[in-house]
Scaffold this motif. Structure first.
Motif, PDB file in Angstrom:
ATOM      1  N   ASN A  81       0.818  -1.214   0.000  1.00  0.00           N
ATOM      2  CA  ASN A  81       0.000   0.000   0.000  1.00  0.00           C
ATOM      3  C   ASN A  81       0.851   1.263   0.000  1.00  0.00           C
ATOM      4  N   VAL A  82       2.101   1.112  -0.419  1.00  0.00           N
ATOM      5  CA  VAL A  82       3.016   2.254  -0.505  1.00  0.00           C
ATOM      6  C   VAL A  82       3.577   2.312  -1.919  1.00  0.00           C
ATOM      7  N   ILE A  83       3.612   3.487  -2.501  1.00  0.00           N
ATOM      8  CA  ILE A  83       4.200   3.664  -3.835  1.00  0.00           C
ATOM      9  C   ILE A  83       5.592   4.283  -3.679  1.00  0.00           C
ATOM     10  N   PHE A  84       6.563   3.627  -4.302  1.00  0.00           N
ATOM     11  CA  PHE A  84       7.962   4.088  -4.244  1.00  0.00           C
ATOM     12  C   PHE A  84       8.299   4.874  -5.512  1.00  0.00           C
ATOM     13  N   ARG A  85       9.091   5.914  -5.327  1.00  0.00           N
ATOM     14  CA  ARG A  85       9.718   6.578  -6.470  1.00  0.00           C
ATOM     15  C   ARG A  85      11.191   6.762  -6.140  1.00  0.00           C
ATOM     16  N   ASP A  86      12.051   6.501  -7.114  1.00  0.00           N
ATOM     17  CA  ASP A  86      13.503   6.550  -6.905  1.00  0.00           C
ATOM     18  C   ASP A  86      13.906   5.720  -5.679  1.00  0.00           C
ATOM     19  N   GLY A  87      13.240   4.592  -5.487  1.00  0.00           N
ATOM     20  CA  GLY A  87      13.616   3.669  -4.422  1.00  0.00           C
ATOM     21  C   GLY A  87      13.197   4.091  -3.028  1.00  0.00           C
ATOM     22  N   LEU A  88      12.357   5.122  -2.915  1.00  0.00           N
ATOM     23  CA  LEU A  88      11.921   5.572  -1.584  1.00  0.00           C
ATOM     24  C   LEU A  88      10.400   5.721  -1.546  1.00  0.00           C
ATOM     25  N   PRO A  89       9.787   5.450  -0.383  1.00  0.00           N
ATOM     26  CA  PRO A  89       8.343   5.638  -0.256  1.00  0.00           C
ATOM     27  C   PRO A  89       7.950   7.079  -0.582  1.00  0.00           C
ATOM     28  N   ALA A  90       6.971   7.228  -1.478  1.00  0.00           N
ATOM     29  CA  ALA A  90       6.550   8.567  -1.891  1.00  0.00           C
ATOM     30  C   ALA A  90       5.065   8.805  -1.639  1.00  0.00           C
ATOM     31  N   ALA A  91       4.269   7.731  -1.568  1.00  0.00           N
ATOM     32  CA  ALA A  91       2.826   7.929  -1.386  1.00  0.00           C
ATOM     33  C   ALA A  91       2.187   6.709  -0.736  1.00  0.00           C
ATOM     34  N   LEU A  92       1.086   6.958  -0.045  1.00  0.00           N
ATOM     35  CA  LEU A  92       0.242   5.899   0.517  1.00  0.00           C
ATOM     36  C   LEU A  92      -0.942   5.705  -0.423  1.00  0.00           C
ATOM     37  N   ILE A  93      -1.364   4.478  -0.613  1.00  0.00           N
ATOM     38  CA  ILE A  93      -2.585   4.203  -1.382  1.00  0.00           C
ATOM     39  C   ILE A  93      -3.469   3.279  -0.546  1.00  0.00           C
ATOM     40  N   ASP A  94      -4.648   2.963  -1.069  1.00  0.00           N
ATOM     41  CA  ASP A  94      -5.557   2.000  -0.447  1.00  0.00           C
ATOM     42  C   ASP A  94      -5.947   2.422   0.982  1.00  0.00           C
ATOM     43  N   PHE A  95      -6.772   3.457   1.036  1.00  0.00           N
ATOM     44  CA  PHE A  95      -7.232   3.999   2.324  1.00  0.00           C
ATOM     45  C   PHE A  95      -8.512   3.302   2.813  1.00  0.00           C
ATOM     46  N   ASP A  96      -8.791   2.088   2.310  1.00  0.00           N
ATOM     47  CA  ASP A  96     -10.032   1.396   2.671  1.00  0.00           C
ATOM     48  C   ASP A  96     -10.193   1.181   4.172  1.00  0.00           C
ATOM     49  N   MET A  97      -9.081   0.952   4.872  1.00  0.00           N
ATOM     50  CA  MET A  97      -9.176   0.639   6.297  1.00  0.00           C
ATOM     51  C   MET A  97      -9.059   1.883   7.186  1.00  0.00           C
ATOM     52  N   ALA A  98      -8.998   3.062   6.581  1.00  0.00           N
ATOM     53  CA  ALA A  98      -8.854   4.307   7.350  1.00  0.00           C
ATOM     54  C   ALA A  98      -9.975   4.410   8.386  1.00  0.00           C
ATOM     55  N   ARG A  99      -9.622   4.858   9.572  1.00  0.00           N
ATOM     56  CA  ARG A  99     -10.621   4.984  10.639  1.00  0.00           C
ATOM     57  C   ARG A  99     -10.054   5.822  11.778  1.00  0.00           C
ATOM     58  N   PRO A 100     -10.944   6.319  12.648  1.00  0.00           N
ATOM     59  CA  PRO A 100     -10.460   7.111  13.783  1.00  0.00           C
ATOM     60  C   PRO A 100      -9.568   6.247  14.664  1.00  0.00           C
ATOM     61  N   THR A 101      -8.407   6.772  14.997  1.00  0.00           N
ATOM     62  CA  THR A 101      -7.467   6.020  15.817  1.00  0.00           C
ATOM     63  C   THR A 101      -6.423   6.972  16.396  1.00  0.00           C
ATOM     64  N   THR A 102      -5.369   6.395  16.959  1.00  0.00           N
ATOM     65  CA  THR A 102      -4.273   7.232  17.459  1.00  0.00           C
ATOM     66  C   THR A 102      -3.093   7.140  16.491  1.00  0.00           C
ATOM     67  N   ARG A 103      -2.213   8.128  16.598  1.00  0.00           N
ATOM     68  CA  ARG A 103      -0.981   8.080  15.802  1.00  0.00           C
ATOM     69  C   ARG A 103      -0.243   6.777  16.095  1.00  0.00           C
ATOM     70  N   LEU A 104      -0.173   6.448  17.390  1.00  0.00           N
ATOM     71  CA  LEU A 104       0.622   5.280  17.786  1.00  0.00           C
ATOM     72  C   LEU A 104       0.050   3.979  17.222  1.00  0.00           C
ATOM     73  N   PHE A 105      -1.273   3.868  17.205  1.00  0.00           N
ATOM     74  CA  PHE A 105      -1.860   2.632  16.677  1.00  0.00           C
ATOM     75  C   PHE A 105      -1.528   2.480  15.191  1.00  0.00           C
ATOM     76  N   ASP A 106      -1.606   3.585  14.449  1.00  0.00           N
ATOM     77  CA  ASP A 106      -1.277   3.542  13.017  1.00  0.00           C
ATOM     78  C   ASP A 106       0.206   3.185  12.823  1.00  0.00           C
ATOM     79  N   ILE A 107       1.047   3.705  13.705  1.00  0.00           N
ATOM     80  CA  ILE A 107       2.491   3.425  13.632  1.00  0.00           C
ATOM     81  C   ILE A 107       2.784   1.956  13.954  1.00  0.00           C
ATOM     82  N   VAL A 108       2.114   1.444  14.961  1.00  0.00           N
ATOM     83  CA  VAL A 108       2.314   0.044  15.353  1.00  0.00           C
ATOM     84  C   VAL A 108       1.928  -0.890  14.196  1.00  0.00           C
ATOM     85  N   THR A 109       0.813  -0.564  13.550  1.00  0.00           N
ATOM     86  CA  THR A 109       0.368  -1.358  12.400  1.00  0.00           C
ATOM     87  C   THR A 109       1.407  -1.291  11.280  1.00  0.00           C
TER      88      THR A 109
END
Ligand SMILES: Nc1ncnc2c1ncn2[C@@H]1O[C@H](COP(=O)(O)OP(=O)(O)O)[C@@H](O)[C@H]1O
Ligand SMILES: [Mg+2]
Length: 266
Positions: free
Chosen positions: A137-165
């Protein structure tokens, strides 16, 4: 007289879950779901906030599919390319998540917002997280993460929970048995630290990180099993493919190594 241009539909098969994702020219068409409207509101907010690491909403097509912009670049499909596993990629991903979170934090969801159900933190939500920053669910350009895709699971949460995932997949926090050979060479403790430093995670969140990862494993095991039973489709395929067993193994591995990993975070 008018001309109808028929553009070819190219199936996109990187992900696990959604059937019928296709590319049409410089757009992607995906099936609409209950949360699509709310996700579009989020993506429009991200665009207005100047965050450019996500697809833009174009609208709905004549077959009632969502139309998003196609994000140029590469997704890291399996077997994973070496560039997806470098420390530079991990740090760039942490910075991408930080700017996504900062942009998302000012989003006020519509009152009738509908989000996908999933495992979560007990702490009050701080923002709408992506909640599924898997490698594909990450698009790379020049070998580095440049964008997030597939926001289907987006939901209210904490920064930390998203980071842990995210770290579950990217550190990764997993039993080596379930990793590709290139991933088995990674030094997980220093990588957890690297991500937290590049993100700018608070000391409080660092102290909580691994406990929340343990809690998340337990909750996502049950959430996934429930989705496999009630929704079926890609969820059932993932479950039949051993997703539950891998979560259980990852959790046991984390339990064994938690103290030693924690030392890197504090
Ligand atoms: N907006 C997009 N831009 C570029 N590639 C995309 C886009 N959306 C999907 N893809 C490609 O299609 C694959 C599957 O789409 P995704 O939306 O992630 O569905 P799934 O729910 O199956 O994971 C992705 O891994 C990626 O390779
Ligand atoms: Mg996906």
């Amino acid at each position: 007289m008018f001309v109808v241009t028929l553009q070819e539909e190219i199936p996109l098969v990187g992900g696990d879950v959604t059937d019928g994702v296709v590319r049409v020219g410089d757009t992607v068409r995906r099936p609409v779901r209950a949360s699509t409207h709310s996700v579009h509101a989020l993506l429009r907010h991200l665009e207005a906030a100047g965050f450019d690491g996500a697809p833009r909403v174009v609208g709905l097509d004549e077959r009632d599919r969502e139309i998003l912009t196609y994000v140029e670049g590469d997704s890291a499909l399996r077997p994973l390319p070496a560039y997806a596993l470098t420390d530079e990629s991990l740090a760039a991903l942490a910075r991408l998540m930080r700017s996504f979170h900062d942009a998302s934090a000012s989003f006020v969801p519509p009152p009738d917002a509908v989000w996908e159900a999933g495992s979560n933190d007990d702490a009050s939500p701080e923002l709408i997280g992506h909640c599924d920053v898997n490698l594909d669910n990450v698009i790379f350009r020049d070998g580095l993460p440049a964008a997030l895709i597939d926001f289907d699971m987006a939901r209210p949460t904490t920064r930390l929970f998203d980071i842990v995932t995210t770290l579950r997949h990217w550190a990764p926090i997993a039993d080596p048995l379930d990793l590709e050979p290139l991933q088995r060479r990674l030094d997980i403790g220093p990588r957890l630290r690297l991500f937290c430093d590049a993100y700018g995670l608070t000391p409080r969140d660092r102290r909580h990180l691994l406990d929340l990862a343990r809690l998340r494993f337990d909750r996502s095991y049950h959430a996934m099993r429930n989705n496999a039973l009630t929704i079926g489709g890609g969820w059932a395929r993932m479950w039949a493919g051993g997703a539950g067993t891998r979560i259980r193994r990852a959790s046991a591995w984390l339990e064994t190594h938690q103290d030693e990993l924690h030392e890197h975070l504090i």
